[in-house]
Design a protein around this motif. Structure first.
Motif, PDB file in Angstrom:
ATOM      1  N   GLY A  65      38.866  33.443  35.269  1.00  0.00           N
ATOM      2  CA  GLY A  65      38.457  32.305  36.088  1.00  0.00           C
ATOM      3  C   GLY A  65      39.159  32.207  37.425  1.00  0.00           C
ATOM      4  O   GLY A  65      39.148  31.142  38.054  1.00  0.00           O
ATOM      5  N   ILE A  66      39.769  33.302  37.872  1.00  0.00           N
ATOM      6  CA  ILE A  66      40.488  33.264  39.142  1.00  0.00           C
ATOM      7  C   ILE A  66      39.971  34.340  40.088  1.00  0.00           C
ATOM      8  O   ILE A  66      39.430  35.362  39.671  1.00  0.00           O
ATOM      9  CB  ILE A  66      42.009  33.449  38.949  1.00  0.00           C
ATOM     10  N   THR A  67      40.159  34.072  41.363  1.00  0.00           N
ATOM     11  CA  THR A  67      39.871  35.048  42.413  1.00  0.00           C
ATOM     12  C   THR A  67      41.198  35.449  43.038  1.00  0.00           C
ATOM     13  O   THR A  67      41.957  34.577  43.489  1.00  0.00           O
ATOM     14  CB  THR A  67      38.953  34.445  43.488  1.00  0.00           C
ATOM     15  N   VAL A  68      41.491  36.734  43.034  1.00  0.00           N
ATOM     16  CA  VAL A  68      42.775  37.214  43.548  1.00  0.00           C
ATOM     17  C   VAL A  68      42.548  38.055  44.803  1.00  0.00           C
ATOM     18  O   VAL A  68      41.804  39.036  44.777  1.00  0.00           O
ATOM     19  CB  VAL A  68      43.521  38.046  42.482  1.00  0.00           C
ATOM     20  N   ARG A 246      51.704  25.240  39.528  1.00  0.00           N
ATOM     21  CA  ARG A 246      50.508  26.011  39.199  1.00  0.00           C
ATOM     22  C   ARG A 246      50.772  26.988  38.045  1.00  0.00           C
ATOM     23  O   ARG A 246      50.399  28.155  38.113  1.00  0.00           O
ATOM     24  CB  ARG A 246      50.005  26.766  40.429  1.00  0.00           C
ATOM     25  N   PRO A 247      51.410  26.530  36.984  1.00  0.00           N
ATOM     26  CA  PRO A 247      51.745  27.450  35.888  1.00  0.00           C
ATOM     27  C   PRO A 247      50.520  28.042  35.197  1.00  0.00           C
ATOM     28  O   PRO A 247      50.544  29.204  34.779  1.00  0.00           O
ATOM     29  CB  PRO A 247      52.563  26.583  34.933  1.00  0.00           C
ATOM     30  N   ASN A 248      49.438  27.253  35.068  1.00  0.00           N
ATOM     31  CA  ASN A 248      48.256  27.779  34.385  1.00  0.00           C
ATOM     32  C   ASN A 248      47.558  28.855  35.206  1.00  0.00           C
ATOM     33  O   ASN A 248      47.017  29.831  34.651  1.00  0.00           O
ATOM     34  CB  ASN A 248      47.279  26.645  34.071  1.00  0.00           C
ATOM     35  N   ALA A 249      47.572  28.701  36.519  1.00  0.00           N
ATOM     36  CA  ALA A 249      46.994  29.732  37.380  1.00  0.00           C
ATOM     37  C   ALA A 249      47.814  31.024  37.285  1.00  0.00           C
ATOM     38  O   ALA A 249      47.254  32.128  37.218  1.00  0.00           O
ATOM     39  CB  ALA A 249      46.937  29.240  38.828  1.00  0.00           C
ATOM     40  N   LEU A 250      49.128  30.901  37.260  1.00  0.00           N
ATOM     41  CA  LEU A 250      49.979  32.081  37.098  1.00  0.00           C
ATOM     42  C   LEU A 250      49.782  32.720  35.731  1.00  0.00           C
ATOM     43  O   LEU A 250      49.785  33.947  35.595  1.00  0.00           O
ATOM     44  CB  LEU A 250      51.451  31.708  37.294  1.00  0.00           C
ATOM     45  N   ALA A 251      49.584  31.879  34.702  1.00  0.00           N
ATOM     46  CA  ALA A 251      49.332  32.411  33.363  1.00  0.00           C
ATOM     47  C   ALA A 251      48.009  33.167  33.329  1.00  0.00           C
ATOM     48  O   ALA A 251      47.895  34.214  32.667  1.00  0.00           O
ATOM     49  CB  ALA A 251      49.332  31.279  32.333  1.00  0.00           C
ATOM     50  N   ALA A 252      47.013  32.669  34.038  1.00  0.00           N
ATOM     51  CA  ALA A 252      45.726  33.367  34.098  1.00  0.00           C
ATOM     52  C   ALA A 252      45.899  34.733  34.764  1.00  0.00           C
ATOM     53  O   ALA A 252      45.320  35.742  34.325  1.00  0.00           O
ATOM     54  CB  ALA A 252      44.705  32.524  34.859  1.00  0.00           C
ATOM     55  N   LEU A 253      46.695  34.781  35.825  1.00  0.00           N
ATOM     56  CA  LEU A 253      46.989  36.051  36.483  1.00  0.00           C
ATOM     57  C   LEU A 253      47.675  37.005  35.515  1.00  0.00           C
ATOM     58  O   LEU A 253      47.287  38.179  35.397  1.00  0.00           O
ATOM     59  CB  LEU A 253      47.888  35.797  37.701  1.00  0.00           C
ATOM     60  N   LEU A 254      48.673  36.512  34.805  1.00  0.00           N
ATOM     61  CA  LEU A 254      49.408  37.371  33.881  1.00  0.00           C
ATOM     62  C   LEU A 254      48.523  37.840  32.729  1.00  0.00           C
ATOM     63  O   LEU A 254      48.630  38.992  32.286  1.00  0.00           O
ATOM     64  CB  LEU A 254      50.643  36.638  33.346  1.00  0.00           C
TER      65      LEU A 254
END
Length: 349
Positions: A65-68, A246-254
């Motif tokens: 669900g993220i755009t990097v 933004r811990p959930n966004a970082l978790a999504a990245l990881l």
């Protein structure tokens, strides 16, 4: 009501297909993302950028669900400048990168290891140079690149084999210059990192040691895990601001990188095709580099050992005034959001 359930099942199914479905992952899959757009400072190097490249190539970020937006750079020195200057919140580097941030008390912390890269750091003798004993290094000229910890290899060898490291002349060159000088016989060896070691070996040089293996007797002698010649990891770092907000966004990245790591471990041909396309490293050199790395994510005692090793070296050369405590440089919060099992080291209570 059916649409959220389908979306959640699809997300969990994607993780399960990668062998990652755990109760914690199931819970965090539906956690609200504080942002869906992330910029990451990457390095076009399989030591530091492998999982990023694979995740990008196979759309694994989108599945979370993220755009990097990947800003590819040439070395971890770029990460030091960009993140240290506050121009980015997420980036990759080496253990030394985190040591410098910690030594400067910058609010940047490692949220996961990417790989144990000790085997990619080493020392190659120039073509035609043969030593019957490491003490014969005395009087030799060895190329190295100032500011990099491979120079510690010489001190380690001197301690192990009883010779005077001060009698070895170190010649500061960039790695490409060192390869040329070694191939011409202007120096008798090169201390550096892959793929430079590989290129000199391909010219007839002899691998003498890496951070994890001795070759001084003509055969591989792996060092014990707690007594390597050199400890080093590649890492994923984030600003404290993002860790807090933004811990959930970082978790999504990881999570996307964990999925990429699974592809790297279980489908190496597919992974290599992606790495060559994205990182633009020639095939033979890429294979040597990828095979030398030990890719694993999380916060582990081995990662902390690399931090302490690099901290001591950084202090010895005056790069930091004192070794920055690991408790100030690492957080297990993001790894634990993904999977508690990724955090096998925890700060002292």
């Amino acid at each position: 009501m059916s649409k959220p359930m389908i979306t959640r099942r699809a997300a969990i199914g994607t993780l399960a297909a990668a062998g990652l479905a755990t109760p914690m992952l199931a819970r965090t899959a539906s956690a609200a993302l504080e942002t869906t757009n992330l910029e990451v400072i990457g390095v076009r190097d399989p030591q530091l950028g492998a999982q990023l490249a694979i995740a990008s190539e196979f759309n694994l970020f989108r599945e979370q669900g993220i755009t990097v937006n990947l800003r590819w750079t040439q070395s971890a020195a770029d990460t030091l400048t960009i993140m240290g200057g506050g121009s980015a919140h997420i980036g990759v580097g080496g253990s030394f990168t985190q040591v410098v941030f910690g030594g400067q008390r910058l609010p940047i912390r490692t949220i996961s290891a990417l790989a144990d890269i000790a085997e990619t750091q080493g020392f190659v003798l120039s073509p035609g140079v043969r030593l019957s004993h490491p003490r014969e290094l005395e009087g030799k000229r060895i190329a190295f690149t100032q500011g990099n910890s491979q120079v510690v290899l010489l001190a380690k060898l001197a301690s192990m084999f009883g010779f005077d490291a001060t009698k070895v002349q170190l010649v500061n060159m960039n790695q490409s210059e060192g390869i040329v000088a070694a191939s011409r016989g202007d120096v008798q060896g090169l201390m550096g990192w892959q793929p430079n070691l590989y290129r000199l070996v391909a010219m007839g040089g002899t691998l003498y040691c890496t951070g994890a293996t001795l070759y001084v007797n003509g055969q591989a002698e792996p060092r014990p895990a707690d007594d390597l010649l050199l400890f080093n990891h590649s890492t994923l770092m984030a600003s404290q601001e993002w860790i807090d907000t933004r811990p959930n966004a970082l978790a999504a990245l990881l999570k996307a990188l964990v999925a990429a790591n699974t592809i790297l471990a279980q489908d190496r041909p597919r992974a290599m095709t992606a790495l060559q396309r994205v990182l633009r490293v020639d095939g033979p050199a890429l294979e040597v580099m990828v095979n030398a790395n030990k890719y694993a994510l999380g916060i582990s005692p081995a990662l902390i050992a690399s931090h302490r090793f690099q901290s001591e070296w950084a202090m010895s050369i005056g790069r930091v005034p004192a070794p920055p405590p690991a408790e100030n440089c690492f957080t297990t919060r993001i790894a634990e959001l993904v999977d508690p099992g990724l955090a096998t080291w925890h700060p002292a209570a």
